[in-house]
Design an enzyme around this catalytic site. Structure first.
Site, mmCIF file in Angstrom:
data_model
loop_
_atom_site.group_PDB
_atom_site.id
_atom_site.type_symbol
_atom_site.label_atom_id
_atom_site.label_comp_id
_atom_site.label_asym_id
_atom_site.label_seq_id
_atom_site.Cartn_x
_atom_site.Cartn_y
_atom_site.Cartn_z
ATOM 1 C CG ASP A 1 6.465 6.072 -4.379
ATOM 2 O OD1 ASP A 1 6.909 5.996 -3.216
ATOM 3 O OD2 ASP A 1 5.614 5.297 -4.829
ATOM 4 C CB SER B 1 3.023 -0.910 -2.320
ATOM 5 O OG SER B 1 4.299 -0.667 -1.782
ATOM 6 C CG HIS C 1 4.253 4.320 -1.620
ATOM 7 N ND1 HIS C 1 4.998 3.700 -2.601
ATOM 8 C CD2 HIS C 1 3.700 3.327 -0.880
ATOM 9 C CE1 HIS C 1 4.915 2.393 -2.453
ATOM 10 N NE2 HIS C 1 4.129 2.141 -1.419
#
Length: 320
Positions: free
Chosen positions: A265, A139, A294
């Site tokens: 996501d 991320s 995610h």
């Protein structure tokens, strides 16, 4: 045209993107690893806390966690466990203020803080110890990793072999706007609680930092405008997002690098899927699975490892 067809298939009971995202974060057990912790003193008087997992390998995997994560994050520790099982050494580094101890300076970390990654590599990872280095980012940590690689171009550490990133918000502005929507408020509220707590703690040590505006802040837009941008030398939130979005650095990447991300996501917008950039490049690979959420990519088998961890090992072994 390095666009890769994904083999990931989600478990049947994780029937939507939110379950795929939340289940691993809340219900996956700890990886049960023994950590060696080092405090790395920085030239500006601050520090980074590093978690090492050493077993005498000449190959080091360097893991960067996500926004408001840490070296204790479940996804980071399970990735470390998977890499350790292959015989590699692993380093998970905490961004400033993300370990158990608040950092010393008024500033903390931000979504494009590639300078701290660069400094950490220069000061903590000595040439005498390792012949091969691999970067792995989740991320926001993936955004920092991609930005770092694009900035460096031809002056990378010669020991770097490849990089693996997951669920990267390549376009920070659109990602911030998307997470401000009602359907994403469960994620936004969690980030805001954690970020506000850090600002309030810092305000007790730095009286010039005013915590009162926090009461009215609900989104990254307001938080980054009031705190992140000015504390880190940016004109405003828009300037901060633009300068630090890895989307604008990807085309300069010369190291074999993969971005693995899910089409569903809940954190990302279409701008966060650099399909056109990948089509034009030789060394940047983009793998988009239909599902995964995610930083999810759950799977259930006798090993306990997720698909993302197995996929990471599969990719890096091509370059070691």
């Amino acid at each position: 045209m390095p666009l890769i067809s994904s083999t990931y298939k989600r478990p049947a009971f994780l029937a939507n993107k939110h379950l795929e995202t939340i289940y691993p974060a809340l219900f996956r057990p700890d990886a049960q690893l023994v950590t060696q912790t080092e405090r790395l003193e920085l030239p500006d008087g601050d520090f980074l806390d590093l978690d090492w997992y050493r077993q005498g390998s000449s190959k080091l995997m360097i893991v960067s966690h996500g926004l408001e994560g840490s070296s204790k994050s479940t996804y980071a520790r399970w990735m470390a466990k998977r890499l350790i099982a292959e015989g590699y050494d692993v380093l998970i580094w905490n961004f400033r203020g993300c370990s158990d101890t608040p950092n010393r300076l008024l500033r903390f970390y931000h979504s494009g803080d590639s300078q701290d990654l660069r400094t950490m590599l220069e000061l903590a990872v000595f040439p005498a110890d390792y012949q091969d280095l691999i970067l792995i980012g989740f991320s926001m940590g993936g955004n920092i990793t991609l930005k770092y690689l694009g900035e460096q171009e031809n002056i990378l550490d010669a020991r770097l072999r490849c990089a693996v990133t997951f669920s990267v918000p390549c376009d920070l502005a659109s990602g911030a706007a998307h997470l401000a929507k009602w359907e994403s408020m469960v994620y936004m509220n969690r980030f805001m609680r954690s970020l506000k707590k850090k600002v309030r703690e810092k305000a007790t040590r730095y009286p010039a930092l005013d915590p009162k505006p926090l009461e009215g802040i609900r989104t990254f837009d307001a938080f980054d405008e009031m705190y992140t941008a000015p504390l880190h030398g940016f004109k405003n939130a828009q300037d901060y997002w633009h300068v630090n979005s890895s989307l604008f650095y990807i085309q300069q990447i010369k190291l074999p690098t993969i971005l693995i991300t899910a089409q569903n996501d809940p954190f990302l917008t279409q701008a966060c899927y650099p399909v056109e950039e990948a089509r034009k490049m030789q060394d940047f690979f983009l793998e988009i699975s239909k599902h995964g959420g995610h930083c999810g990519f759950s799977q259930f088998n006798n090993t306990g490892f997720y698909w993302s961890e197995d996929r990471c090992v599969e990719f890096i072994q091509q370059y070691l």
